[in-house]
Design a protein around this motif. Structure first.
Motif, PDB file in Angstrom:
ATOM      1  N   UNK A   1      -3.894   1.579   1.320  1.00  0.00           N
ATOM      2  CA  UNK A   1      -4.007   0.753   2.491  1.00  0.00           C
ATOM      3  C   UNK A   1      -3.227  -0.430   2.413  1.00  0.00           C
ATOM      4  N   UNK A   2      -2.792  -1.089   3.583  1.00  0.00           N
ATOM      5  CA  UNK A   2      -2.054  -2.019   3.780  1.00  0.00           C
ATOM      6  C   UNK A   2      -2.730  -3.023   4.579  1.00  0.00           C
ATOM      7  N   UNK A   3      -3.008  -4.507   4.325  1.00  0.00           N
ATOM      8  CA  UNK A   3      -3.586  -5.177   5.229  1.00  0.00           C
ATOM      9  C   UNK A   3      -3.022  -6.611   5.152  1.00  0.00           C
ATOM     10  N   UNK A   4      -3.291  -7.451   6.247  1.00  0.00           N
ATOM     11  CA  UNK A   4      -3.073  -8.573   6.700  1.00  0.00           C
ATOM     12  C   UNK A   4      -3.976  -9.553   7.391  1.00  0.00           C
ATOM     13  N   UNK A   5      -4.218 -10.773   7.139  1.00  0.00           N
ATOM     14  CA  UNK A   5      -4.897 -11.415   7.528  1.00  0.00           C
ATOM     15  C   UNK A   5      -4.597 -12.293   8.795  1.00  0.00           C
ATOM     16  N   UNK A   6      -5.115 -12.422   9.972  1.00  0.00           N
ATOM     17  CA  UNK A   6      -4.723 -13.405  11.025  1.00  0.00           C
ATOM     18  C   UNK A   6      -5.878 -14.502  11.439  1.00  0.00           C
ATOM     19  N   UNK A   7      -5.353 -15.387  11.967  1.00  0.00           N
ATOM     20  CA  UNK A   7      -6.440 -16.309  12.197  1.00  0.00           C
ATOM     21  C   UNK A   7      -6.302 -16.925  13.817  1.00  0.00           C
TER      22      UNK A   7
ATOM     23  N   UNK B   1      -6.214  -3.539   8.953  1.00  0.00           N
ATOM     24  CA  UNK B   1      -6.089  -2.651   7.741  1.00  0.00           C
ATOM     25  C   UNK B   1      -5.370  -1.603   8.239  1.00  0.00           C
ATOM     26  N   UNK B   2      -4.533  -0.945   7.600  1.00  0.00           N
ATOM     27  CA  UNK B   2      -3.889   0.205   7.975  1.00  0.00           C
ATOM     28  C   UNK B   2      -3.982   1.233   6.901  1.00  0.00           C
ATOM     29  N   UNK B   3      -4.173   2.468   7.223  1.00  0.00           N
ATOM     30  CA  UNK B   3      -4.107   3.657   6.181  1.00  0.00           C
ATOM     31  C   UNK B   3      -2.778   3.903   6.373  1.00  0.00           C
ATOM     32  N   UNK B   4      -2.003   3.991   5.296  1.00  0.00           N
ATOM     33  CA  UNK B   4      -0.400   4.123   5.413  1.00  0.00           C
ATOM     34  C   UNK B   4       0.043   5.302   4.469  1.00  0.00           C
ATOM     35  N   UNK B   5       1.252   5.905   5.056  1.00  0.00           N
ATOM     36  CA  UNK B   5       1.997   6.613   4.116  1.00  0.00           C
ATOM     37  C   UNK B   5       3.301   5.987   3.356  1.00  0.00           C
TER      38      UNK B   5
ATOM     39  N   UNK C   1       6.421   1.411   5.093  1.00  0.00           N
ATOM     40  CA  UNK C   1       5.135   2.319   5.281  1.00  0.00           C
ATOM     41  C   UNK C   1       5.007   2.728   6.836  1.00  0.00           C
ATOM     42  N   UNK C   2       4.388   3.749   7.055  1.00  0.00           N
ATOM     43  CA  UNK C   2       4.049   4.541   8.339  1.00  0.00           C
ATOM     44  C   UNK C   2       2.729   4.263   8.248  1.00  0.00           C
ATOM     45  N   UNK C   3       2.214   3.732   9.646  1.00  0.00           N
ATOM     46  CA  UNK C   3       0.730   3.607   9.949  1.00  0.00           C
ATOM     47  C   UNK C   3      -0.039   4.854  10.204  1.00  0.00           C
ATOM     48  N   UNK C   4      -0.767   5.426   9.493  1.00  0.00           N
ATOM     49  CA  UNK C   4      -1.342   6.684   9.998  1.00  0.00           C
ATOM     50  C   UNK C   4      -2.664   6.214  10.894  1.00  0.00           C
ATOM     51  N   UNK C   5      -3.401   5.214  10.509  1.00  0.00           N
ATOM     52  CA  UNK C   5      -4.640   4.721  11.338  1.00  0.00           C
ATOM     53  C   UNK C   5      -4.821   3.296  10.856  1.00  0.00           C
ATOM     54  N   UNK C   6      -5.351   2.394  12.151  1.00  0.00           N
ATOM     55  CA  UNK C   6      -5.598   1.168  11.963  1.00  0.00           C
ATOM     56  C   UNK C   6      -6.873   0.856  12.222  1.00  0.00           C
ATOM     57  N   UNK C   7      -7.316  -0.206  11.344  1.00  0.00           N
ATOM     58  CA  UNK C   7      -8.750  -0.763  11.525  1.00  0.00           C
ATOM     59  C   UNK C   7      -8.469  -2.322  11.593  1.00  0.00           C
ATOM     60  N   UNK C   8      -9.560  -2.744  12.254  1.00  0.00           N
ATOM     61  CA  UNK C   8      -9.577  -4.307  12.452  1.00  0.00           C
ATOM     62  C   UNK C   8     -10.961  -4.660  11.934  1.00  0.00           C
ATOM     63  N   UNK C   9     -10.946  -5.555  11.118  1.00  0.00           N
ATOM     64  CA  UNK C   9     -12.304  -6.271  10.352  1.00  0.00           C
ATOM     65  C   UNK C   9     -12.433  -7.505  10.963  1.00  0.00           C
ATOM     66  N   UNK C  10     -13.367  -7.801  11.803  1.00  0.00           N
ATOM     67  CA  UNK C  10     -13.634  -8.995  12.337  1.00  0.00           C
ATOM     68  C   UNK C  10     -14.567  -9.717  11.128  1.00  0.00           C
ATOM     69  N   UNK C  11     -14.072 -10.653  10.650  1.00  0.00           N
ATOM     70  CA  UNK C  11     -14.855 -11.400   9.550  1.00  0.00           C
ATOM     71  C   UNK C  11     -16.074 -12.118   9.969  1.00  0.00           C
TER      72      UNK C  11
END
Length: 80
Positions: free
Chosen positions: A21-27, A76-80, A49-59
């Motif tokens: 997984x790869x993630x990045x935080x935005x504000x 957050x992305x599930x990546x290859x 990386x290639x994105x297989x599926x993306x998730x958003x986490x609202x903190x």
């Protein structure tokens, strides 16, 4: 709806998210989601990386974000 938990919750189905997984935080405002998604796509490509599926986490919920003055969203992305 996925929630991060530290232990099983008897009334709910628990899944494990395996893989890379790869993630990045935005504000900012939730209105920026499209802009953040485009930026994140560039970010993953930059890191090969290639994105297989993306998730958003609202903190925080919108009401709490307004009270705290900050609104963090984690992509957050599930990546290859």
């Amino acid at each position: 709806l996925y929630l991060a938990v530290n232990k099983p919750i008897p009334t709910n189905r628990l899944i494990m998210m395996n893989g890379k997984y790869l993630c990045k935080v935005y504000e900012g405002s939730f209105n920026n989601i499209n802009k953040w998604m485009a930026d994140f796509a560039k970010y993953t490509t930059k890191h090969n990386f290639f994105i297989k599926k993306t998730y958003l986490w609202y903190t925080t919920c919108p009401k709490c974000a307004k009270k705290q003055g900050k609104n963090y969203v984690v992509i957050v992305a599930h990546v290859d």
